[in-house]
Design an enzyme around this catalytic site. Structure first.
Site, mmCIF file in Angstrom:
data_model
loop_
_atom_site.group_PDB
_atom_site.id
_atom_site.type_symbol
_atom_site.label_atom_id
_atom_site.label_comp_id
_atom_site.label_asym_id
_atom_site.label_seq_id
_atom_site.Cartn_x
_atom_site.Cartn_y
_atom_site.Cartn_z
ATOM 1 N N THR A 72 0.851 -1.194 0.000
ATOM 2 C CA THR A 72 0.000 0.000 0.000
ATOM 3 C C THR A 72 0.882 1.238 0.000
ATOM 4 O OG1 THR A 72 -1.857 -1.034 1.097
ATOM 5 C CG2 THR A 72 -1.507 1.280 1.604
ATOM 6 N N GLY A 94 -0.454 -2.454 6.261
ATOM 7 C CA GLY A 94 -0.315 -3.693 7.012
ATOM 8 C C GLY A 94 -1.564 -4.537 6.899
HETATM 9 N N1 ASP Z 1 -3.649 -2.383 4.689
HETATM 10 C C1 ASP Z 1 -4.017 -2.902 3.394
HETATM 11 C C2 ASP Z 1 -5.241 -3.755 3.526
HETATM 12 O O1 ASP Z 1 -5.394 -4.438 4.518
HETATM 13 C C3 ASP Z 1 -2.941 -3.721 2.796
HETATM 14 C C4 ASP Z 1 -1.634 -3.010 2.686
HETATM 15 O O2 ASP Z 1 -1.236 -2.267 3.574
HETATM 16 O O3 ASP Z 1 -0.954 -3.216 1.669
HETATM 17 O O4 ASP Z 1 -6.028 -3.785 2.614
#
Ligand code: ASP
Length: 382
Positions: free
Chosen positions: A204, A256
């Site tokens: 992300t 996360g």
């Molecule tokens: N936090 C994002 C999610 O759970 C994933 C990520 O941080 O890449 O969708």
């Protein structure tokens, strides 16, 4: 009297916890010059230095520096924190290295469904979208939700219908799809793996900024987690979980395992802790403290010393670290970036690495990937 006793107890507790205020605490932390700061992330996760080729590392570092430069340029020329956040996120959404916009992970059904959110710390106006599939830069649509609609959160087709009224650039599904992400989904299905097994890192993207007017902003954009299904939504578009900004305390963007970040309310929890630390009435506290500790122990404990201390980098770092420790305790992992009204630009993560960068008007400029690679306050281990 009851209040005084309470104050005494709190202060005694702070001292017991090792909060000892030096005679001239953190005088540098007072804001007297216009200053700006920015921090960005491109995802946290289980990153293995041995598997990172020099070419790959150079590509990530260049992409992070490119995003950081875009945000810095806005801030250094007097632009707003919100504009800096968007400027930093757009190149990462366009770059297939990151799990946002182009290069987003695939859902179980083989689609790229995008989430984004943005928040302005000046008035806590916020905008978010989830499950959009045709918006080239979801962060721009999230900002339109914030500024051009009476709503905060829009989903799927409805959000895309709103985008059509706002001159938002669209792109066909092929624009977002990359072979590497497709293979991750196939591997996940073939070997009955979890998204964590195939993603390793979350990918992300996010940015947080303080502008020269003293305003804070935060934004986050993602494709979510590989193989997400049944309309699963992570923390990234959830205001308070993946994104939060409040001029009184801080701006946070997270990456996360989203379920845990939602449960802890990570972004708002960090800001709330910092705001509460700053709300303490230090005059009363010191009066109260005099009832429970000797004058010797109070040496240097003037109200302004306490105020400066509670606005210091250390307190902000501890606030973020403690909230990330809660995420870990529940079984989640990931990281956050934050900036404070004083201009501290910080990271906290409980994974082996986080693609990250930060820059300030004081001349700091850094990009880093693995734990411990950043500057002195880069603390990966919790
Ligand atoms: N936090 C994002 C999610 O759970 C994933 C990520 O941080 O890449 O969708």
């Amino acid at each position: 009297m009851i209040i005084r006793q309470f104050v005494s107890l709190v202060l005694a507790g702070l001292l017991a916890a090792g909060v000892v205020v030096p005679a001239s605490a953190a005088a540098d932390d007072h804001v007297d010059q216009p200053r700006w700061s920015i921090a960005i992330h491109g995802g946290a996760g289980t990153l293995d230095p041995d598997k990172m080729t020099p070419e790959k590392r150079a590509a990530y570092e260049a992409a992070l520096q490119n995003a950081l430069d875009a945000g810095k340029a806005v801030l250094a020329s007097g632009g707003s924190a919100v504009d800096a956040v968007k400027a930093a996120i757009i190149p990462m959404e366009d770059d297939p290295l990151f799990n946002a916009g182009r290069g987003a992970v695939f859902t179980w059904e083989g689609r790229n469904e995008l989430d984004a959110s943005i928040m302005d710390g000046r008035d806590r106006s916020a905008g978010a979208v989830t499950g959009v599939t045709t918006i080239k830069n979801p962060i721009l649509l999230a900002d339109k939700v914030r500024t051009e609609s009476p709503h905060v959160f829009m989903m799927g087709e409805g959000a895309e219908g709103f985008a059509a009224t706002q001159n938002i650039e669209t792109a066909p599904p092929e624009w977002f799809a990359t072979e590497a992400r497709k293979q991750s989904l196939e591997r996940m299905k073939a070997n009955a793996l979890s998204s964590l097994d195939v993603d390793h890192k979350f990918g992300t993207v996010g940015a947080v900024a303080l502008d020269m007017e003293g305003n804070l902003a935060a934004g986050t954009s993602t494709g979510g987690m590989t193989g997400k299904r049944w309309g699963r939504i992570g923390d990234a578009p959830v205001i308070g979980a993946g994104t939060y900004a409040d001029n009184r305390s801080c701006a946070v963007s997270a990456t996360g395992w989203g379920e845990y970040f939602i449960r802890v309310g990570v972004a708002q929890e960090i800001c709330t802790r910092l705001r509460f630390a700053q709300m303490i009435d230090f005059d009363s506290m010191i009066e109260g403290l005099k009832e429970v500790v000797s004058e010797d122990e109070l040496t240097g404990g003037e109200p302004s010393d306490f105020q400066a201390y509670f606005r210091s980098e250390k307190i902000a770092q501890n606030g973020a670290d403690n909230v990330m420790a809660e995420v870990k305790e529940l079984g989640g992992d990931g990281g956050v970036i934050l900036v404070t009204p004083e201009g501290h630009a910080l990271y906290s993560f409980n994974t082996t690495g986080m693609y990250r960068g930060r820059a300030t008007s004081d001349g700091m400029n850094e990009v880093a990937i693995f734990g411990g690679e950043g500057g002195p306050s880069d603390t990966p281990d919790h």
